[in-house]
Design a protein around this motif. Structure first.
Motif, short mmCIF file in Angstrom:
data_model
loop_
_atom_site.label_atom_id
_atom_site.label_comp_id
_atom_site.label_asym_id
_atom_site.label_seq_id
_atom_site.Cartn_x
_atom_site.Cartn_y
_atom_site.Cartn_z
N TRP A 121 0.87 -1.18 0.00
CA TRP A 121 0.00 0.00 0.00
C TRP A 121 0.91 1.23 0.00
O TRP A 121 1.22 1.79 1.04
CB TRP A 121 -0.90 0.00 1.23
N TYR A 165 0.42 4.62 1.89
CA TYR A 165 0.64 4.72 3.32
C TYR A 165 2.10 4.51 3.72
O TYR A 165 2.43 4.54 4.90
CB TYR A 165 -0.25 3.71 4.06
N LEU A 175 -1.47 7.30 11.30
CA LEU A 175 -1.52 6.55 10.04
C LEU A 175 -2.61 5.48 10.09
O LEU A 175 -3.38 5.32 9.14
CB LEU A 175 -0.16 5.91 9.77
N MET A 207 -5.91 4.95 7.69
CA MET A 207 -6.23 3.69 7.02
C MET A 207 -7.63 3.21 7.37
O MET A 207 -8.36 2.69 6.51
CB MET A 207 -5.18 2.64 7.39
#
Length: 213
Positions: free
Chosen positions: A115, A118, A198, A202
């Motif tokens: 991902w 991120y 973070l 998400m």
């Protein structure tokens, strides 16, 4: 500020979606295909590299390659059985491999992928050293671009250590989990704060739970 905006536009054009700050933009850049090929050839890599980054900090000039074994340029449907993240230190024209992380699909999984939106390369504790964060997820189905992830991993690369947060997503409380490596609690508070922020991003963007039970 104008130069930073230009750099952001360039990085977006080559497919890198990352967290940015002024210090980040000054220190990190995406590698082009020729540079990636040079490192891959020097390292004799056996699976494709789909993205690479270079950054400089007090420790020197570093390159991070992200590899996915099923990667096909321009394809949004290719699936992977394995992935790797490899960190190199440039040294006298060569590349010294300093850290490697690998993962593979499990029995019930059919795909695994980074991902990149991120992932980040920031000096999170202001000690002059970049603290890379890599994130990837696995899926049950064959084409999972719009499906829910099964397993999620967040790796913080800090002072030569790979510190992981491992999550398993499930609709039932009993099969859902969120585990932190024992070294996680010793990380500077600024890094832990960034990681929790973070994770919240998400949750909001991916609809994941990231919860134990």
């Amino acid at each position: 500020m104008k130069n930073i905006n230009i750099l952001v536009e360039v990085i977006c054009l080559i497919g890198s979606v990352l967290f940015f700050s002024e210090s980040f933009a000054q220190k990190v850049r995406a590698l082009d295909a020729t540079e990636i090929e040079e490192i891959a050839y020097d390292s004799d890599l056996d699976i494709p590299v789909f993205m690479g980054f270079e950054y400089r900090d007090k420790g020197g000039l570093w390159d991070m390659l992200l590899l996915e074994d099923g990667y096909i340029a321009g394809s949004d449907t290719a699936t992977n059985a394995s992935l790797e993240g490899i960190l190199y230190l440039q040294d006298h024209g060569g590349y010294l491999k300093k850290m490697v992380l690998k993962d593979f699909i499990k029995e019930e999984e059919r795909d695994i992928r980074f991902w990149t939106s991120y992932c980040s390369f920031l000096d999170l504790d202001n000690d002059g050293y970049i603290d890379p964060i890599l994130v990837y997820a696995s899926y049950k189905g064959d084409n999972n671009l719009d499906k829910e992830p099964l397993r999620i991993k967040i790796f913080i690369l800090y002072k030569r250590k790979k510190i992981a947060i491992s999550a398993r997503e499930c609709v039932l409380d009993g099969c859902r989990s969120l585990k932190f490596d024992k070294d996680y609690s010793a990380l500077p508070s600024s890094i832990r704060r960034h990681v929790f922020q973070l994770m919240e991003v998400m949750r909001n963007e991916k609809g994941v739970v990231l919860k134990d039970g």
